[in-house]
Design a protein around this motif. Structure first.
Motif, PDB file in Angstrom:
ATOM      1  N   ASN A   1      -9.968   5.789   1.297  1.00 57.47           N
ATOM      2  CA  ASN A   1     -10.266   6.212   2.696  1.00 57.47           C
ATOM      3  C   ASN A   1     -11.581   7.077   2.700  1.00 57.47           C
ATOM      4  OD1 ASN A   1      -7.268   5.375   2.970  1.00 57.47           O
ATOM      5  ND2 ASN A   1      -8.189   4.644   4.445  1.00 57.47           N
TER       6      ASN A   1
ATOM      7  N   ASP B   1      -7.360   3.244  -2.909  1.00 59.08           N
ATOM      8  CA  ASP B   1      -8.000   3.232  -1.839  1.00 59.08           C
ATOM      9  C   ASP B   1      -7.956   4.627  -1.505  1.00 59.08           C
ATOM     10  OD1 ASP B   1      -8.959   2.874   0.500  1.00 59.08           O
ATOM     11  OD2 ASP B   1      -7.155   1.827   1.778  1.00 59.08           O
TER      12      ASP B   1
ATOM     13  N   TYR C   1       8.443  -1.110   6.394  1.00 58.62           N
ATOM     14  CA  TYR C   1       7.978   0.015   7.471  1.00 58.62           C
ATOM     15  C   TYR C   1       9.055   0.344   8.415  1.00 58.62           C
ATOM     16  CZ  TYR C   1       3.622  -2.374   5.948  1.00 58.62           C
ATOM     17  OH  TYR C   1       2.662  -2.901   5.259  1.00 58.62           O
TER      18      TYR C   1
ATOM     19  N   SER D   1       1.015  -1.228  -0.068  1.00 58.51           N
ATOM     20  CA  SER D   1       0.165  -0.050   0.112  1.00 58.51           C
ATOM     21  C   SER D   1       0.812   1.214  -0.065  1.00 58.51           C
ATOM     22  CB  SER D   1      -0.877  -0.078   1.199  1.00 58.51           C
ATOM     23  OG  SER D   1      -1.636   1.206   1.332  1.00 58.51           O
TER      24      SER D   1
ATOM     25  N   LEU E   1      -0.479  -0.695   9.382  1.00 54.82           N
ATOM     26  CA  LEU E   1       0.959  -0.458   9.489  1.00 54.82           C
ATOM     27  C   LEU E   1       1.479  -1.117  10.805  1.00 54.82           C
ATOM     28  CD1 LEU E   1       0.416   3.429   8.767  1.00 54.82           C
ATOM     29  CD2 LEU E   1       1.303   1.720   7.173  1.00 54.82           C
TER      30      LEU E   1
ATOM     31  N   LYS F   1      -2.896   5.179  -2.405  1.00 53.42           N
ATOM     32  CA  LYS F   1      -3.868   5.818  -1.586  1.00 53.42           C
ATOM     33  C   LYS F   1      -4.324   7.268  -2.927  1.00 53.42           C
ATOM     34  CE  LYS F   1      -3.822   4.095   2.228  1.00 53.42           C
ATOM     35  NZ  LYS F   1      -5.138   3.585   2.770  1.00 53.42           N
TER      36      LYS F   1
END
Ligand code: OSB
Ligand code: MG
Length: 369
Positions: free
Chosen positions: A190, A188, A322, A135, A292, A163
């Motif tokens: 959101n 995405d 990450y 993502s 995350l 995103k």
């Protein structure tokens, strides 16, 4: 198992790079770790809340309060056969799903360790490896985005999710299609749009996206159903689904053709499994979303993804996507062709590293019966 001790830890871990969505930007990941003990045997789970209530209504502060004052007292000193029993125990407490998922997850790990089986097997999953997607947050500009996508494709990721938000939607999708051709790609939002944005959402139809995730309001399934009749691209719901009951209603209304299952958003592994089973019966593919997570939450995501109807690559990427240093050993790694191997040892399959946990910890509280 009789739960005789619970430890809550508030951690703050620096992300390798900031993660930006239509609702905000994260530079550090704050969340809660839950450790539950039965006669010296531990179980670990993560409550992947955000610091602010921008994804859902929970925060580190609300989850800590609900865990300390309501959920921990319900399990301390209690003899339980199976982790699913927390569902009945927690039923009177409305929502606070992420807080609930932390206790239930720790009990699932404890239960799997007690039985001597991997968490994936305890849940009924059979896959030996899971397909991995990534993502990608909102970037400074299109060239930064293309560079990021190129890097992740080179690492082997099997699906790219970008995103989007108003002003950053058709352009990034078009740029990725032009640069990389027919790769598995999705977007995405959101919850950044309304039905008034139908023309833009229809424009996205031409890019052959695998799905568009949560385009409309976080609490909506009615407008999503209307939107789906006007789109070729399948809608996938994330924020709107909190339970198997929500999933059933959304599927029956036609609000989505795919569901993103997040263990924390739905209140724990048992409810996640119920949603999986319902979707399997109804012919709705699912995939495992991410928040995350640190390695602890990531291990739980890997385990649930081994169930058979998780047929689409999820957001459970490798630790290195990450973190400079994850809090588990070994860290989660991905093969060159984009899979994570499912651990075959009892419990969640990775060892928490106490020194690292202490390093990132900002608060700790121990509860004993
Ligand atoms: O909507 O799926 C989402 C991260 C934080 C909050 C919400 C979402 C996300 C992601 C990242 O998309 C998923 C991950 O890599 O863990
Ligand atoms: Mg999402």
């Amino acid at each position: 198992m009789r739960i005789d001790q619970v430890i809550l830890r508030h951690l703050k871990m620096p992300l390798k790079s900031p993660f930006e969505t239509s609702f905000g930007r994260e530079e550090d990941r704050e969340f809660i770790l839950v450790e539950a003990y039965a006669g010296g045997r531990p179980g670990y789970a993560e409550v992947p809340v955000m610091a602010a209530p921008l994804y859902n209504e929970e925060t580190v502060g609300t989850a800590w309060h609900v865990l300390r004052d309501f959920l921990v007292p319900l399990v301390l000193g209690r003899e339980m056969e199976r982790p699913e029993e927390t569902r009945e125990l927690f039923r009177p407490i409305r929502r606070h799903n992420m807080a609930k998922s932390g206790i239930e997850g720790a009990l699932w790990d404890l239960y799997a360790r007690e039985k001597g089986v991997p968490l994936a097997r305890a849940l009924g999953g059979e896959k030996e490896r899971i397909a991995v997607g990534v993502s990608i947050g909102i970037q400074e500009n299109l060239s930064a985005l293309l560079k990021t996508v190129e890097g992740f494709l080179a690492e082997g990721y099997r699906r790219i999710k970008v995103k989007i938000k108003p002003g950053w939607d058709v352009k990034p999708v078009e740029a990725i299609r032009t640069a990389f051709g027919p790769i598995p790609l999705m977007a995405d939002a959101n919850s950044a749009y309304t039905l008034g944005d139908l023309p833009m959402l229809q424009e996205l139809d031409q890019y052959d996206l695998m799905m568009i995730e949560q385009p409309l309001a976080h609490d909506d399934i009615v407008d999503h159903a209307r939107l789906q009749t006007h789109l070729k691209t399948p809608i996938c719901l994330d924020e709107s689904i909190h339970s198997a009951a929500d999933a059933r209603k959304a599927v029956e209304l036609g609000s989505c053709r795919i569901i993103n299952i997040k263990i924390s958003r739905v209140g724990g592994l048992s409810e996640a499994k119920k949603i999986h089973d319902l979707c399997q019966e109804r012919g709705i593919p699912v995939w495992c979303g991410g928040m995350l997570e640190s390695g602890i939450g990531r291990a739980h995501n890997i385990a649930i993804t081994t169930l058979p109807n998780f047929t689409l690559p999820g957001d459970t990427s490798a630790s290195a996507r990450y973190w400079e240093e994850d809090i588990i050993a070994p860290e989660v790694t991905m093969t060159d062709d984009g899979y994570i191997e499912v651990p075959q040892i009892p419990g969640l399959g990775f060892r928490p590293i106490p020194e690292r946990i202490t390093r990132f910890q900002v608060r700790e509280e121990t509860f004993r019966e």
